[in-house]
Write a protein that holds these residues in place. Structure first.
Motif, short mmCIF file in Angstrom:
data_model
loop_
_atom_site.label_atom_id
_atom_site.label_comp_id
_atom_site.label_asym_id
_atom_site.label_seq_id
_atom_site.Cartn_x
_atom_site.Cartn_y
_atom_site.Cartn_z
N GLY A 136 -13.58 -8.42 1.64
CA GLY A 136 -12.73 -8.67 0.48
C GLY A 136 -11.52 -7.78 0.44
O GLY A 136 -10.97 -7.50 -0.63
N LEU A 137 -11.06 -7.31 1.60
CA LEU A 137 -9.96 -6.36 1.67
C LEU A 137 -8.61 -7.06 1.41
O LEU A 137 -8.27 -8.03 2.08
N THR A 138 -7.87 -6.52 0.45
CA THR A 138 -6.50 -7.01 0.21
C THR A 138 -5.47 -6.07 0.81
O THR A 138 -4.31 -6.44 1.00
N GLY A 139 -5.89 -4.85 1.12
CA GLY A 139 -5.02 -3.86 1.75
C GLY A 139 -5.87 -2.83 2.45
O GLY A 139 -7.07 -2.70 2.21
N LEU A 140 -5.23 -2.08 3.35
CA LEU A 140 -5.94 -1.05 4.11
C LEU A 140 -4.94 0.04 4.49
O LEU A 140 -3.90 -0.24 5.08
N LEU B 216 -2.85 -9.09 1.13
CA LEU B 216 -1.64 -9.34 0.34
C LEU B 216 -0.44 -8.78 1.09
O LEU B 216 -0.42 -7.60 1.45
N CYS B 217 0.55 -9.62 1.31
CA CYS B 217 1.75 -9.19 2.02
C CYS B 217 2.72 -8.51 1.07
O CYS B 217 3.83 -9.02 0.81
N ASN B 218 2.32 -7.36 0.55
CA ASN B 218 3.20 -6.59 -0.31
C ASN B 218 3.63 -5.32 0.41
O ASN B 218 3.36 -5.14 1.59
N CYS B 219 4.28 -4.44 -0.30
CA CYS B 219 4.79 -3.22 0.33
C CYS B 219 3.68 -2.28 0.79
O CYS B 219 3.88 -1.47 1.70
N HIS B 220 2.50 -2.38 0.17
CA HIS B 220 1.38 -1.56 0.61
C HIS B 220 0.87 -2.02 1.98
O HIS B 220 0.21 -1.26 2.69
N ILE C 46 -4.71 -13.79 11.75
CA ILE C 46 -4.79 -13.02 10.50
C ILE C 46 -3.75 -13.56 9.54
O ILE C 46 -2.58 -13.71 9.89
N GLU C 47 -4.16 -13.85 8.31
CA GLU C 47 -3.26 -14.40 7.30
C GLU C 47 -3.15 -13.45 6.11
O GLU C 47 -4.06 -12.66 5.84
N CYS C 48 -2.03 -13.57 5.40
CA CYS C 48 -1.86 -12.81 4.16
C CYS C 48 -1.16 -13.69 3.13
O CYS C 48 -0.50 -14.68 3.48
N SER C 49 -1.31 -13.33 1.87
CA SER C 49 -0.72 -14.10 0.77
C SER C 49 0.61 -13.51 0.36
O SER C 49 0.74 -12.28 0.20
N LEU C 50 1.61 -14.37 0.18
CA LEU C 50 2.92 -13.91 -0.28
C LEU C 50 2.83 -13.52 -1.74
O LEU C 50 2.14 -14.19 -2.53
N PRO C 51 3.48 -12.46 -2.16
CA PRO C 51 3.34 -11.96 -3.54
C PRO C 51 3.91 -12.90 -4.60
O PRO C 51 3.45 -12.89 -5.74
N GLU D 196 12.73 -4.97 2.21
CA GLU D 196 12.96 -4.52 0.83
C GLU D 196 12.04 -3.36 0.46
O GLU D 196 12.31 -2.66 -0.51
N CYS D 197 10.96 -3.17 1.23
CA CYS D 197 10.01 -2.10 0.91
C CYS D 197 10.56 -0.73 1.31
O CYS D 197 10.03 0.29 0.86
N HIS D 198 11.57 -0.69 2.16
CA HIS D 198 12.08 0.60 2.61
C HIS D 198 12.69 1.38 1.46
O HIS D 198 12.71 2.61 1.47
N GLY D 199 13.19 0.68 0.46
CA GLY D 199 13.78 1.37 -0.68
C GLY D 199 12.86 1.44 -1.88
O GLY D 199 13.26 1.86 -2.96
N THR D 200 11.62 1.01 -1.69
CA THR D 200 10.66 1.00 -2.79
C THR D 200 10.06 2.39 -2.98
O THR D 200 9.65 3.04 -2.03
N LEU D 201 10.04 2.83 -4.21
CA LEU D 201 9.46 4.14 -4.52
C LEU D 201 7.94 4.05 -4.61
O LEU D 201 7.40 3.08 -5.14
N THR D 202 7.29 5.06 -4.12
CA THR D 202 5.84 5.15 -4.25
C THR D 202 5.48 5.73 -5.61
O THR D 202 6.36 6.19 -6.36
#
Length: 291
Positions: free
Chosen positions: A162-166, A188-192, A214-219, A237-243
């Motif tokens: 059930g992993l959405t990220g790792l 999930l194909c997000n910035c994480h 391997i598949e992922c869901s678009l946000p 776009e994730c390069h400028g995303t703040l953690t």
């Protein structure tokens, strides 16, 4: 001669009892095809059987209903190299439970009900070569340092969980890794996911199904895409995303600046007020002197 024999009898009895415990006793409902193998698969067991020979090397406990493993289970079985616990009812593993078997080479925990694999679960099992953790549909969290110390691990299976990220740091400390299975997870194909995607791109040769498997869901719309259709530019776009840490630093800095500004304003206002009072007192003194 007879006194010597009588004197040796207790030692002979101790040795014989030890030999019986180490290899010749077989747990009830299990089979022991050889002195180092115990097969308890498919026996409807609801717990780990008692009286397992201390010198067991292959222990088969698959296809049962075992819900948990005692934390000290492997302390006595120092020769164990093969442990099969697939298709049971395990929901959690206590940290350190599987870290005491230094010779363990093969471990199968697939098809259980595990929800997380916390750091410290495997300790530093340096002999472990193959680890199966797939088909745990409720498994949503893998500790960042859980595989640290597994320097011999070659095959890692995390498919159909059930992993959405790792966290990519889960995979980085595995110098001997040759194969990793990650397909069938609801990624999930997000910035994480961006850093993991970069790692997968560089290690495609370790993926049995390749990036297309391997598949992922678009946000935005939830559409599932094969990773082979994406590139590093997909996450630009994730390069400028703040953690979260960045946000906390910004918030703390803003609060600090605001507090400093308020204190400075208060100090300046107090200083101006003092000067105004002093000037009024000086004027009053001059007027009295003139009179």
């Amino acid at each position: 001669m007879l006194p010597c024999i009588n004197w040796l009898k207790p030692f002979l009895a101790l040795i014989s009892s030890t030999l019986l415990t180490r290899g010749q006793n077989c747990p009830t409902s299990c089979s022991c095809p050889d002195h180092h193998t115990v097969n308890c698969s498919g026996q409807g067991l609801t717990g780990v059987p008692d009286s397992i020979p201390l010198d067991v090397r292959r222990l088969l406990l698959s296809n049962n209903w075992i819900p948990w493993i005692p934390s000290d289970f492997l302390v006595l079985y120092t020769d164990l190299v093969y442990l099969d616990l697939r298709n049971n009812s395990l929901s959690q593993l206590e940290p350190g439970t599987l870290s005491t078997s230094s010779r363990l080479v093969f471990l199968d925990l697939g098809r259980n009900n595990l929800t997380e694999i916390p750091s410290g679960t495997f300790g530093e099992s340096r002999s472990l070569i193959k680890l199966r953790l797939g088909d745990n549909p409720y498994l949503t969290m893998v500790g960042r340092d859980v595989f640290t110390g597994l320097t011999s691990l070659r095959e890692l299976e995390l498919e159909r969980n059930g992993l959405t990220g790792l966290d990519v740091r889960v995979l980085e400390p595995l110098p001997s890794l040759q194969m990793v299975r990650l397909e069938g997870n609801p990624w999930l194909c997000n910035c994480h996911f961006a850093k993991l995607f970069v790692w997968l791109t560089k290690n495609q040769h370790k993926l049995p199904t390749g990036m297309e498997g391997i598949e992922c869901s678009l946000p935005l719309d939830g559409r599932r895409l094969a990773l082979s259709l994406l590139s590093e530019d997909s996450f630009r776009e994730c390069h400028g995303t703040l953690t979260l840490t960045d946000y906390l630093i910004v918030i703390f800095s803003g609060i600090s600046v605001s507090v400093a500004a308020i204190m400075t304003s208060f100090f300046l206002a107090s200083t101006v007020h003092c000067f105004q009072r002093l000037s009024k007192v000086s004027k009053g003194d001059e007027e009295e002197g003139n009179d």
